[in-house]
Design a protein around this motif. Structure first.
Motif, PDB file in Angstrom:
ATOM      1  N   SER A 212       0.798  -1.228   0.000  1.00 21.47           N
ATOM      2  CA  SER A 212       0.000   0.000   0.000  1.00 21.47           C
ATOM      3  C   SER A 212       0.831   1.278   0.000  1.00 21.47           C
ATOM      4  CB  SER A 212      -0.943   0.013   1.215  1.00 21.47           C
ATOM      5  OG  SER A 212      -1.829  -1.072   1.172  1.00 21.47           O
ATOM      6  N   HIS A 248       6.924   1.523   4.551  1.00 16.90           N
ATOM      7  CA  HIS A 248       6.060   2.613   5.013  1.00 16.90           C
ATOM      8  C   HIS A 248       6.673   3.943   4.618  1.00 16.90           C
ATOM      9  CE1 HIS A 248       8.944   3.131   8.315  1.00 16.90           C
ATOM     10  NE2 HIS A 248       8.287   4.208   8.706  1.00 16.90           N
ATOM     11  N   TRP A 261       1.785   6.379   5.863  1.00 15.78           N
ATOM     12  CA  TRP A 261       0.981   5.372   5.173  1.00 15.78           C
ATOM     13  C   TRP A 261       1.862   4.177   4.845  1.00 15.78           C
ATOM     14  CZ3 TRP A 261       3.035   9.666   2.997  1.00 15.78           C
ATOM     15  CH2 TRP A 261       3.692   9.558   1.771  1.00 15.78           C
ATOM     16  N   ASN A 264       2.012  -1.205   8.781  1.00 14.49           N
ATOM     17  CA  ASN A 264       1.949  -0.796  10.181  1.00 14.49           C
ATOM     18  C   ASN A 264       2.170  -1.986  11.120  1.00 14.49           C
ATOM     19  OD1 ASN A 264       1.526   1.333  12.113  1.00 14.49           O
ATOM     20  ND2 ASN A 264      -0.480   0.446  12.565  1.00 14.49           N
ATOM     21  N   GLY A 273      -4.211  -0.685  15.928  1.00 12.88           N
ATOM     22  CA  GLY A 273      -5.423  -1.265  15.360  1.00 12.88           C
ATOM     23  C   GLY A 273      -5.478  -1.297  13.857  1.00 12.88           C
ATOM     24  N   LYS A 274      -4.408  -0.902  13.181  1.00  9.49           N
ATOM     25  CA  LYS A 274      -4.365  -0.948  11.717  1.00  9.49           C
ATOM     26  C   LYS A 274      -3.185  -1.790  11.270  1.00  9.49           C
ATOM     27  CE  LYS A 274      -6.538   3.326  10.041  1.00  9.49           C
ATOM     28  NZ  LYS A 274      -7.358   2.708   8.974  1.00  9.49           N
ATOM     29  N   GLU A 275      -3.430  -2.765  10.406  1.00 15.43           N
ATOM     30  CA  GLU A 275      -2.340  -3.574   9.863  1.00 15.43           C
ATOM     31  C   GLU A 275      -1.578  -2.790   8.811  1.00 15.43           C
ATOM     32  OE1 GLU A 275      -1.686  -7.913   7.670  1.00 15.43           O
ATOM     33  OE2 GLU A 275      -3.650  -7.360   8.476  1.00 15.43           O
ATOM     34  N   SER A 277      -2.242   0.999   5.993  1.00 14.74           N
ATOM     35  CA  SER A 277      -3.140   2.028   5.480  1.00 14.74           C
ATOM     36  C   SER A 277      -2.681   2.418   4.082  1.00 14.74           C
ATOM     37  CB  SER A 277      -3.137   3.264   6.388  1.00 14.74           C
ATOM     38  OG  SER A 277      -3.939   4.293   5.825  1.00 14.74           O
ATOM     39  N   TYR A 328       3.217   1.954  19.247  1.00 19.22           N
ATOM     40  CA  TYR A 328       2.260   2.393  18.237  1.00 19.22           C
ATOM     41  C   TYR A 328       1.967   3.888  18.323  1.00 19.22           C
ATOM     42  CZ  TYR A 328       1.321  -2.391  16.789  1.00 19.22           C
ATOM     43  OH  TYR A 328       1.451  -3.665  16.286  1.00 19.22           O
TER      44      TYR A 328
END
Length: 427
Positions: A212, A248, A261, A264, A273-275, A277, A328
């Motif tokens: 991503s 990233h 972005w 993660n 809570g985000k693998e 983005s 995090y």
């Protein structure tokens, strides 16, 4: 064997610029002299590897360089920018990493050059950045030029990369212009991808389509191995600086906010809570940020008051908070007021207003400059603290060598004396 004992106890000077490479640490002093320490497998520290110096564990000045304004390192090579706009490289060049092929050899032959040489055909360069095996430079006219490895399209020349030429083709050992980019003000290379900021504050990326990393412009669902020409990252504007980690990315806006972005897995986006983005999200807990940097899986930000914040992967203590626990969200690093930061791989560096370098993280190649080539540290240590250690792994200092020679002479004299005594006694 060459002895570097004269350097082993020399004090390091005040520094004005720092750059953390994957396995080598770099700095410029106030006179524009380049210094290096860490991996020297292929002469990255400017010392022929044939001398047995695989690791240079204390800072050494690189001969043949002066008036340097910026410096950076790839996996096994170094690139430097001089005041006159010329670029020099040294180290390993199997993919054309140096911008030329040493000794007219072919691309698939490992070739090294241990002293800085100018990259042919380059002038008026204002910015440089090194990827794993390629380079990105910015010219004063706003165009971007690249050379080296192109297995993932990181040269941005539009050449389609396929599995068939993953190892063989697509590399280029001379500078070429990136397609479709103009009015660029900032460039940055990740390990196998690159990014540019244009004068309108937009961000453009190309190269490996890591998880991503290209946002909506190039999601993995497209199945592409590489993005071979620059694409705009959606959802970003008013950006002045961008940095790329392994998978990233970070962007610094003119208002001092940081956006992230991509992957993660370790918290490198600064959110739980985000693998991952595929769109930039703001990193909370930061304000008035003046500089950013990205390591393999961790992120760094410098605020206007001189405080340093880190988040993400922390296996080797690269966050500098005294632990090896991932974070995090940004954590504050206890340091004096800092004016510059640099991260790469599993290391982080900071430069204070006295010209002192603080460094922490992995030390497998001697990149901490503490006289060792193993271990790690999770708290910042000053480079000056390394002045009592040996310069290189497996290489004795001259004083030790002199002592060994003296001991051998004394033993020989003693043996001769004992022999004479026994001979006389028997008579």
């Amino acid at each position: 064997m060459i002895s570097f004992a004269g350097l082993a106890h020399a004090e390091v000077p005040p520094f004005a610029f720092i750059a953390q490479g994957p396995t080598v640490s770099l700095a410029l002093d106030e006179n524009g002299t380049a210094w290096a320490w860490g991996s020297n497998y292929d002469g990255e520290c400017g010392i022929p590897a044939s001398e047995g110096l695989e690791y240079v564990t204390r800072p050494v000045a690189i001969h043949g360089l002066d008036n340097v304004t910026s410096i950076d390192a790839g996996e096994l090579f170094v690139i430097a920018l001089k005041k006159d706009g010329t670029v020099l490289t040294w180290g390993w060049s199997i993919f054309g990493d140096l911008g030329y092929v040493p000794n007219n050899t072919t691309y698939n032959q490992s070739r090294e050059h241990f002293s800085p040489l100018p990259v042919p055909g380059l002038s008026d360069i204002t910015g440089i950045s090194a990827g794993q095996h390629f380079c990105v430079v910015l010219k004063s006219d706003g165009t971007v030029w690249t050379w080296g490895d192109n297995r993932y399209g990181q040269l941005g020349d539009g050449k389609q990369v396929t599995i068939d030429d993953y190892y063989a083709g697509a590399h280029r050992a001379e500078p070429g212009m990136v397609v479709g980019l103009s009015n660029v003000t900032y460039v940055s290379a990740g390990p196998i991808n690159a990014a540019a900021v244009k004068d309108d504050g937009t961000v453009w990326v190309w190269g490996a389509n890591s998880r991503s990393l290209f946002g909506e412009a190039g999601e993995n669902s497209t199945g592409l191995l590489a993005i071979t020409t620059p694409v705009q990252v959606k959802g970003l504007e008013n950006v002045k600086e961008v940095k790329l980690g392994h998978a990233h990315a970070l962007a610094l806006k003119n208002d001092g906010t940081v956006w992230a972005w991509g992957d993660n897995s370790y918290g490198q986006l600064g959110v739980a809570g985000k693998e991952f983005s595929n769109m930039p999200i703001m990193v909370h807990g930061l304000s008035n940020v003046t500089q950013i940097s990205a390591g393999e899986g961790h992120s760094v930000a410098l605020e206007g008051d001189g405080t340093v914040w880190t988040w993400g992967q922390n296996k080797y203590g690269q966050l500098g908070d005294g632990t090896t626990s991932n974070s995090y969200s940004p954590v504050k690093v206890h340091l004096p007021p800092i004016k510059a930061v640099s991260a790469r791989g599993f290391n982080t560096m900071a430069l204070d207003y006295n010209g002192t370098i603080w460094i922490w993280g992995n030390n497998n190649y001697g990149q901490l400059g503490n006289g060792l080539s193993s271990g790690s540290t999770s708290s910042p240590t000053t480079l000056q603290a390394a002045t009592q250690g040996p310069i290189a792994s497996g290489v004795p200092s001259q004083s030790r060598g002199d002592s060994t020679v003296l001991l051998a002479i004394l033993l020989i004299i003693l043996a001769v004396a004992v022999g004479i005594f026994i001979y006389m006694w028997k008579r």
